[in-house]
Scaffold this active site. Structure first.
Site, mmCIF file in Angstrom:
data_model
loop_
_atom_site.group_PDB
_atom_site.id
_atom_site.type_symbol
_atom_site.label_atom_id
_atom_site.label_comp_id
_atom_site.label_asym_id
_atom_site.label_seq_id
_atom_site.Cartn_x
_atom_site.Cartn_y
_atom_site.Cartn_z
ATOM 1 N N GLY A 39 0.737 -1.174 0.066
ATOM 2 C CA GLY A 39 -0.181 0.058 -0.030
ATOM 3 C C GLY A 39 0.644 1.304 0.001
ATOM 4 N N ASN A 41 1.603 2.967 -2.623
ATOM 5 C CA ASN A 41 0.891 3.852 -3.569
ATOM 6 C C ASN A 41 -0.235 4.466 -2.934
ATOM 7 O OD1 ASN A 41 2.412 3.970 -6.054
ATOM 8 N ND2 ASN A 41 2.668 1.722 -5.599
ATOM 9 N N ARG A 92 -14.428 -14.303 -11.110
ATOM 10 C CA ARG A 92 -14.174 -12.921 -11.044
ATOM 11 C C ARG A 92 -14.998 -11.861 -11.268
ATOM 12 N NH1 ARG A 92 -8.454 -13.277 -11.714
ATOM 13 N NH2 ARG A 92 -7.782 -15.325 -12.577
ATOM 14 N N ILE A 120 -8.973 -8.277 -13.637
ATOM 15 C CA ILE A 120 -10.255 -7.690 -13.576
ATOM 16 C C ILE A 120 -10.947 -7.809 -14.748
ATOM 17 C CG2 ILE A 120 -9.743 -5.954 -11.705
ATOM 18 C CD1 ILE A 120 -10.278 -4.420 -15.083
ATOM 19 N N ASN A 134 -4.635 1.996 -13.459
ATOM 20 C CA ASN A 134 -3.612 0.939 -13.009
ATOM 21 C C ASN A 134 -2.321 1.687 -12.906
ATOM 22 O OD1 ASN A 134 -3.006 -1.722 -11.821
ATOM 23 N ND2 ASN A 134 -2.146 -2.020 -14.187
ATOM 24 N N HIS A 136 1.692 0.067 -13.067
ATOM 25 C CA HIS A 136 2.322 -1.159 -13.330
ATOM 26 C C HIS A 136 3.996 -0.888 -13.298
ATOM 27 C CE1 HIS A 136 2.737 -5.067 -14.799
ATOM 28 N NE2 HIS A 136 3.753 -4.632 -15.619
HETATM 29 C C1 GAR Z 1 3.714 -1.651 -7.292
HETATM 30 O O1 GAR Z 1 5.003 -1.564 -7.656
HETATM 31 C C2 GAR Z 1 2.869 -1.748 -8.619
HETATM 32 O O2 GAR Z 1 3.257 -0.802 -9.590
HETATM 33 C C3 GAR Z 1 2.578 -3.037 -8.564
HETATM 34 O O3 GAR Z 1 2.371 -3.598 -7.407
HETATM 35 C C4 GAR Z 1 3.189 -2.849 -6.430
HETATM 36 C C5 GAR Z 1 2.138 -2.374 -5.510
HETATM 37 O O4 GAR Z 1 3.154 -1.679 -4.608
HETATM 38 N N1 GAR Z 1 1.415 -3.639 -9.500
HETATM 39 C C6 GAR Z 1 1.449 -4.485 -10.507
HETATM 40 O O5 GAR Z 1 2.429 -5.438 -10.499
HETATM 41 C C7 GAR Z 1 0.145 -4.530 -11.158
HETATM 42 N N2 GAR Z 1 0.416 -5.225 -12.223
HETATM 43 P P1 GAR Z 1 2.335 -1.034 -3.115
HETATM 44 O O6 GAR Z 1 1.410 -2.043 -2.516
HETATM 45 O O7 GAR Z 1 3.360 -0.760 -2.126
HETATM 46 O O8 GAR Z 1 1.699 0.242 -3.671
#
Ligand code: GAR
Length: 223
Positions: A39, A41, A92, A120, A134, A136
């Site tokens: 979390g 982000n 899903r 999703i 999203n 990535h």
């Molecule tokens: C992030 O690095 C995001 O880019 C990745 O998960 C991590 C979550 O970090 N998302 C993916 O790979 C989606 N395909 P966080 O929980 O610290 O925000």
């Protein structure tokens, strides 16, 4: 050619350029956030709102793993966190219907997948057309799907990064809002590279939300 002894330049290319978007005249955008893990982000969004870089509020967070660390962060920021454990849904689509109902009940304008590690469906896309984004950890369209950072290291790219995009049905695809490029260092491990990518994720995700808010307000003013 002799090797330069000057330190590596860690400054990253972010496109479009970072800027503070003044949306103070508009009502705050209501963000519904989806997260599966740590979390950081989510926290970057909360901090951008608190520091008034982003004119938004977060009425609800949805998470799918009971032990996700994002819950403690939501508590800290006083954001209601709702567990929708995918293991308790028959499909899903059934999970996505519940996600949509939860966000609609909280009058969410825009949905942010901030580390959501589930595929999703069209159910969610249709409920939030052009309002579902999203993040990535790669420069899309390279290295979609799981383990994007390991994929980049295995391929041997010298530059990777992160992308925020509007969500289409295909995994990690859809119109790009913003990207940041991050150099890969010779001794990088998945952990060291992910740490540098995350610094950039935390910069560009609030910016992507501001860009989308601007796009949405322009669309509305044309109606
Ligand atoms: C992030 O690095 C995001 O880019 C990745 O998960 C991590 C979550 O970090 N998302 C993916 O790979 C989606 N395909 P966080 O929980 O610290 O925000």
């Amino acid at each position: 050619m002799t090797q330069s002894s000057s330190p590596i330049n860690f400054s990253c290319l972010v496109s479009p350029e970072l800027s503070i978007t003044d949306l103070s005249q508009s009502p705050p955008l209501r963000l519904g956030i989806m997260a599966s893990g740590s979390g950081t982000n989510f926290e970057a969004i909360a901090q951008a709102i608190a520091s008034k870089q982003l004119n938004a509020e977060v009425p609800v967070l949805i998470y799918n793993n009971p032990d996700a660390k994002v819950v403690a962060r939501a508590d800290k920021w006083k954001v209601p966190a709702i567990l929708l454990n995918h293991r308790n849904f028959s499909s899903r689509e059934a999970l996505d219907r519940e996600i949509v109902a939860t966000f609609q009940a909280h009058q969410v304008d825009v949905v942010v997948m901030a580390g959501w590690m589930r595929i999703i469906t069209q159910v969610l896309i249709d409920a939030f057309p052009n309002r579902l984004i999203n993040i990535h950890p790669s420069l899309l369209p390279s290295f979609r799907g799981l383990n994007a950072i390991e994929q980049a290291l295995a391929y041997g790219v010298k530059v990777t990064g992160c992308t925020v995009h509007l969500v289409s049905l295909e995994v990690d695809s859809g119109p790009i809002l913003i990207q940041a490029a991050v150099p890969v260092l010779a001794d990088d491990t998945p952990e060291t590279l992910h740490a540098r990518i995350q610094v950039q994720e935390h910069r560009i995700l609030p910016q992507a939300i501001a860009i989308l808010a601007q796009q949405l307000s322009t669309q509305c003013s044309k109606l």
